[in-house]
Design a protein around this motif. Structure first.
Motif, mmCIF file in Angstrom:
data_model
loop_
_atom_site.group_PDB
_atom_site.id
_atom_site.type_symbol
_atom_site.label_atom_id
_atom_site.label_comp_id
_atom_site.label_asym_id
_atom_site.label_seq_id
_atom_site.Cartn_x
_atom_site.Cartn_y
_atom_site.Cartn_z
ATOM 1 N N TYR A 1 -3.071 0.389 -4.002
ATOM 2 C CA TYR A 1 -2.974 -0.904 -3.310
ATOM 3 C C TYR A 1 -2.676 -1.989 -4.330
ATOM 4 N N TYR B 1 0.842 -1.198 0.000
ATOM 5 C CA TYR B 1 0.000 0.000 0.000
ATOM 6 C C TYR B 1 0.877 1.248 0.000
ATOM 7 N N GLY C 1 -4.937 -9.222 1.890
ATOM 8 C CA GLY C 1 -6.351 -9.376 2.167
ATOM 9 C C GLY C 1 -6.811 -8.632 3.396
ATOM 10 N N ALA C 2 -8.070 -8.862 3.717
ATOM 11 C CA ALA C 2 -8.716 -8.069 4.756
ATOM 12 C C ALA C 2 -8.428 -8.554 6.165
ATOM 13 N N TRP C 3 -7.800 -9.699 6.311
ATOM 14 C CA TRP C 3 -7.646 -10.294 7.626
ATOM 15 C C TRP C 3 -6.314 -9.998 8.282
ATOM 16 N N TYR C 4 -5.496 -9.160 7.639
ATOM 17 C CA TYR C 4 -4.159 -8.931 8.138
ATOM 18 C C TYR C 4 -3.879 -7.456 8.370
ATOM 19 N N GLU C 5 -3.054 -7.199 9.413
ATOM 20 C CA GLU C 5 -2.653 -5.827 9.670
ATOM 21 C C GLU C 5 -1.518 -5.441 8.742
ATOM 22 N N GLN C 6 -1.310 -4.134 8.629
ATOM 23 C CA GLN C 6 -0.260 -3.617 7.775
ATOM 24 C C GLN C 6 0.956 -3.239 8.607
ATOM 25 N N ASP D 1 -5.394 -1.422 -7.217
ATOM 26 C CA ASP D 1 -6.488 -0.482 -6.964
ATOM 27 C C ASP D 1 -5.878 0.908 -6.928
ATOM 28 N N PHE E 1 4.189 -0.751 8.466
ATOM 29 C CA PHE E 1 4.543 0.478 7.781
ATOM 30 C C PHE E 1 6.046 0.719 7.749
ATOM 31 N N PHE F 1 -5.285 7.214 1.387
ATOM 32 C CA PHE F 1 -4.989 6.057 0.543
ATOM 33 C C PHE F 1 -4.639 6.508 -0.864
#
Lengths: 114, 110
Positions: free
Chosen positions: A48, A33, A98-103, A56, A105, A45
């Motif tokens: 991605y 991201y 995916g949506a289930w994981y933290e980022q 995206d 940085f 944002f």
């Protein structure tokens, strides 16, 4: 292990010049991201990447902004014909996807357009 | 348009106080809500919440999600000066895209 790295840490450029910002994600992370953070603001944002899917790009503020991710790893954010309003901290993050994981940085690149 | 609203925007407390940070969201394709702490440059992950009513706890920090009313809170008890930071709330959509709020700036005075 190594975290997300970004380079350069600081970049000062003249209005109208092009700049390239680099991001090295954590090895094995499929998602990457880019965000922009102006002083006192949250994270805006930009773009991605997830695996081999089309990125995206819905957050890119203008066609002067573009990003690539080569070989599913390193990413470059390019800003053409920079403007003073592009001055901000540009943050890169990666995740397992995916949506289930933290980022996770990187430390960011502070861009100043004079 | 998907959005996240955090409140208050800033908060000043003294060591030992308890604080509650708020996050409300509107999203068409919600999957998870996350809290991050940003001290200098890079935000660091605190919690991920996916189910309503289940509190997540880590030391003096805890968080809970209400998917019916579309909000989450982050509590910090017995605050310390090291808790001073910007606290960011974000949600992930099913596609993995994240939207962040503007953050709450917490200042803890000795």
């Amino acid at each position: 292990g190594a975290g997300v790295s970004q380079s350069p840490s600081n970049k000062v450029t003249e209005k109208g010049k092009d700049v390239e910002l680099r991001c090295d994600p954590i090895s094995g992370h499929t998602a990457l991201y880019w965000y922009r953070q102006s002083l006192g603001q949250g994270l805006e944002f930009l773009i991605y990447f997830q695996g081999n899917s089309a990125p995206d790009k819905s957050g890119l503020p203008s066609d002067r902004f573009s990003a690539e991710r080569t070989g599913g790893s390193v990413s470059t954010l390019t800003i053409q014909r920079t403007q003073q309003e592009d001055s901000a901290v540009y943050l890169c993050a990666s995740s397992l996807g995916g949506a289930w994981y933290e980022q996770y940085f990187g430390p960011g690149t502070r861009l100043t357009v004079t | 348009e998907d959005k996240v609203v955090q409140s208050p925007l800033s908060l000043v407390v003294h060591e030992g106080d308890t604080v509650t940070l708020n996050c409300s969201y509107e999203v068409t394709n919600f999957r998870s809500l996350l809290w991050y702490k940003q001290e200098k440059k890079a935000p660091t992950f605190l919690f991920m919440l996916t189910s309503s009513g289940i509190e997540k706890k880590s030391g003096r920090l805890s968080s809970i999600l209400d998917k019916k009313e579309l909000f989450s809170i982050l509590n910090i008890t017995a605050t310390q000066t090291g808790d001073s930071a910007i606290y960011l709330c974000a949600f992930n959509t099913n596609a993995g895209k994240s939207t962040f709020g503007d953050g709450t700036t917490l200042t803890v005075k000795p």
